[in-house]
Enzyme design. Structure first.
Site, PDB file in Angstrom:
ATOM      1  N   GLN A 152       0.928   4.300   2.450  1.00 45.32           N
ATOM      2  CA  GLN A 152       1.239   4.117   3.876  1.00 45.32           C
ATOM      3  C   GLN A 152       2.708   4.428   4.190  1.00 45.32           C
ATOM      4  O   GLN A 152       3.075   4.570   5.351  1.00 45.32           O
ATOM      5  CB  GLN A 152       0.838   2.715   4.332  1.00 45.32           C
TER       6      GLN A 152
ATOM      7  N   HIS B   6       0.903  -1.156   0.000  1.00 41.53           N
ATOM      8  CA  HIS B   6       0.000   0.000   0.000  1.00 41.53           C
ATOM      9  C   HIS B   6       0.939   1.203   0.000  1.00 41.53           C
ATOM     10  O   HIS B   6       1.424   1.631   1.057  1.00 41.53           O
ATOM     11  CB  HIS B   6      -0.885   0.022   1.247  1.00 41.53           C
TER      12      HIS B   6
ATOM     13  N   ARG C 152      -5.648   1.159  12.411  1.00 44.03           N
ATOM     14  CA  ARG C 152      -6.418   1.441  11.205  1.00 44.03           C
ATOM     15  C   ARG C 152      -7.016   2.853  11.251  1.00 44.03           C
ATOM     16  O   ARG C 152      -7.151   3.511  10.226  1.00 44.03           O
ATOM     17  CB  ARG C 152      -7.525   0.382  11.049  1.00 44.03           C
TER      18      ARG C 152
ATOM     19  N   ASP D 198       3.978  -4.306   2.295  1.00 39.54           N
ATOM     20  CA  ASP D 198       2.691  -3.951   2.887  1.00 39.54           C
ATOM     21  C   ASP D 198       2.632  -2.518   3.410  1.00 39.54           C
ATOM     22  O   ASP D 198       2.486  -1.581   2.642  1.00 39.54           O
ATOM     23  CB  ASP D 198       2.354  -4.987   3.976  1.00 39.54           C
TER      24      ASP D 198
ATOM     25  N   HIS E 182     -10.976  -6.638  -1.438  1.00 40.05           N
ATOM     26  CA  HIS E 182     -10.329  -6.147  -0.217  1.00 40.05           C
ATOM     27  C   HIS E 182     -10.219  -7.244   0.833  1.00 40.05           C
ATOM     28  O   HIS E 182      -9.158  -7.490   1.394  1.00 40.05           O
ATOM     29  CB  HIS E 182     -11.037  -4.932   0.376  1.00 40.05           C
TER      30      HIS E 182
ATOM     31  N   TYR F 138      -6.542   1.043  -2.818  1.00 43.98           N
ATOM     32  CA  TYR F 138      -7.958   1.267  -2.482  1.00 43.98           C
ATOM     33  C   TYR F 138      -8.368   2.722  -2.269  1.00 43.98           C
ATOM     34  O   TYR F 138      -9.546   3.013  -2.108  1.00 43.98           O
ATOM     35  CB  TYR F 138      -8.378   0.421  -1.269  1.00 43.98           C
TER      36      TYR F 138
ATOM     37  N   HIS G 161      -1.728 -12.307   3.885  1.00 44.25           N
ATOM     38  CA  HIS G 161      -1.829 -12.530   5.331  1.00 44.25           C
ATOM     39  C   HIS G 161      -2.742 -13.713   5.631  1.00 44.25           C
ATOM     40  O   HIS G 161      -3.729 -13.566   6.367  1.00 44.25           O
ATOM     41  CB  HIS G 161      -2.454 -11.337   6.087  1.00 44.25           C
TER      42      HIS G 161
ATOM     43  N   ARG H 130     -14.835  -9.540   4.410  1.00 50.91           N
ATOM     44  CA  ARG H 130     -15.734  -8.649   5.154  1.00 50.91           C
ATOM     45  C   ARG H 130     -16.148  -7.435   4.333  1.00 50.91           C
ATOM     46  O   ARG H 130     -17.143  -6.784   4.639  1.00 50.91           O
ATOM     47  CB  ARG H 130     -15.101  -8.217   6.486  1.00 50.91           C
TER      48      ARG H 130
HETATM   49 ZN   LIG Z   1      -2.753  -4.993   2.943  1.00 50.00          ZN
END
Ligand SMILES: [Zn+2]
Length: 414
Positions: A30, A27, A51, A288, A174, A90, A237, A177
């Site tokens: 990040q 990502h 998060r 990540d 994603h 995303y 993961h 969930r």
């Molecule tokens: Zn990720």
């Protein structure tokens, strides 16, 4: 497991040549918050409180800022030996949730950063629809991420039309969930054959429990029973697995993307590596959350996590008794199917004059590289015939870092 011989380092006049490494999970944005979520905000700090910090950073991203941050992290990846990156993207829309005039604008910022730096990009636009297994709508902070299936497939097609030797486009769901079952089936039915499909699958115990409660199955168990999971799938993961799930993933041919430094940073848990290797499973690594951008550190901690819990040494061995060779063979074996790029002529040049490599042979080079010290050993990186790193530095490092510095100061002031 491929023959280690195919990966044998080659001694050249100016150093050791080894294949480039694929980064299976990134990502990029990040990078801007790495190191800024290490203060306690709650006595029960966890992935879920982290998060919230991440959402605050995502809110501030503009196309220009994303471009600057991605260029910085992609240059760092190249300097560390990653030559292909799977970008699980995303942050699609404006902060209020409305699309940009060109709905692909944020995606194209990533494409531009990859082209500028020379890294091969597997862009994985993320389908993100719901805030939990119960189908609740996205929260205000998640609205930038959301799509209906039709709009999502239009974005996917628009990006796919731009594929070339430096760009592949795949699909990211994603997580279970965030993608209802009907949407998952609709998207998968619309994909061209061999499209890479990536999904966050079982990172948190909480999501395993929610999945059990609402779908009467664990996430990996549910996915294997309800989706055509094969070698073109990457399960990111797949941390929390039972024995049947370990065997099921291995049988499917899917790749597991492990991100040991991020998983440690977030307190996720440990992947059952030895059982997965025994089952013949395929795996790779990713940077990540960018708290570390180094395949050496990912591979080292993949092995060290196992040593710490088993109180044994030399866990990741297979066709070779060398841990370093086994780890490098593992990441090489999964790279093409997870990224969609054929294994090409990307290569790294390790500095043969470095003290860590004094007296090295082709047999011990991998172990020395992964398990010996922290001095960066990469002198050069070549991608698609182009030298992008020389003397350990990306050729555009200075200009990219200046742009990144100005961007970060702006983001942090906002
Ligand atoms: Zn990720």
């Amino acid at each position: 497991m491929p023959e280690p011989a195919s990966l044998q380092p080659i001694r050249a006049d100016d150093g050791w040549r080894v294949p480039g490494i694929a980064n299976l999970h990134s990502h990029a944005f990040q990078r801007a918050m790495a190191g800024l979520a290490e203060r306690r905000t709650d006595p029960a700090d966890s992935f879920w409180t982290w998060r919230e910090t991440m959402y605050r950073f995502a809110e501030r991203m503009t196309p220009d800022a994303l471009h600057a941050v991605a260029a910085q992290v992609y240059a760092e990846m190249l300097e560390a030996g990653y030559t292909r990156v799977c970008e699980f993207h995303y942050v699609h829309h404006r902060p209020d949730g409305n699309p940009y005039d060109d709905p692909a604008e944020m995606s194209l910022a990533l494409v531009a950063a990859a082209r500028e730096t020379g890294i091969r990009l597997t862009l994985l636009p993320v389908l993100y629809m719901t805030g939990g297994f119960d189908g609740r709508p996205l929260s205000a902070r998640q609205r930038r991420f959301g799509h209906e299936v039709d709009a999502y497939l239009r974005l996917f097609e628009a990006l796919r039309a731009r594929e070339d030797e430096g760009l592949r486009v795949g699909v990211a769901l994603h997580s279970l969930r965030a993608v209802p079952e009907a949407a998952l089936r609709e998207v998968l039915a619309a994909l061209p054959a061999r499209t890479p499909v990536h999904i966050h699958i079982a990172e948190q115990v909480g999501e395993v429990q929610d999945c059990l409660a609402l779908r009467d199955a664990r996430p990996v168990e549910w996915l294997l029973a309800n989706a055509p999971v094969d070698a073109h799938w990457t399960l990111v993961h797949a941390t929390h697995l039972d024995a049947a799930e370990v065997a099921g993933i291995a049988r499917s041919g899917a790749v597991v993307a492990l991100c040991p430094t991020t998983e440690a940073n977030l307190g996720d848990g440990l992947f059952p590596l030895r059982a997965f290797l025994d089952a013949g499973g395929r795996w790779g690594v990713g940077s990540d959350s960018q708290i570390s951008v180094s395949p050496v550190e990912e591979l080292r901690w993949l092995e060290y996590g196992q040593r710490l819990v088993t109180r044994h040494r030399n866990i990741a061995v297979g066709a070779s008794e060398s841990v370093g060779e086994t780890l490098l063979a593992g990441v090489a074996d999964s790279a093409a199917s997870a990224t969609g790029f054929a294994d090409g002529d990307d290569w790294l040049l390790l500095d043969a004059a470095a003290p860590i490599l004094a007296g090295a042979t082709a047999q011990d080079l991998a172990d020395r590289w992964i398990f010996s010290g922290n001095r960066p050993l990469l002198r050069e990186v070549h991608v698609a015939g182009r030298r992008v790193v020389a003397e350990g530095r990306h050729l555009l490092a200075e200009a990219i870092a200046a742009d990144y510095g100005a961007t970060l100061r702006r983001l942090l002031a906002a």
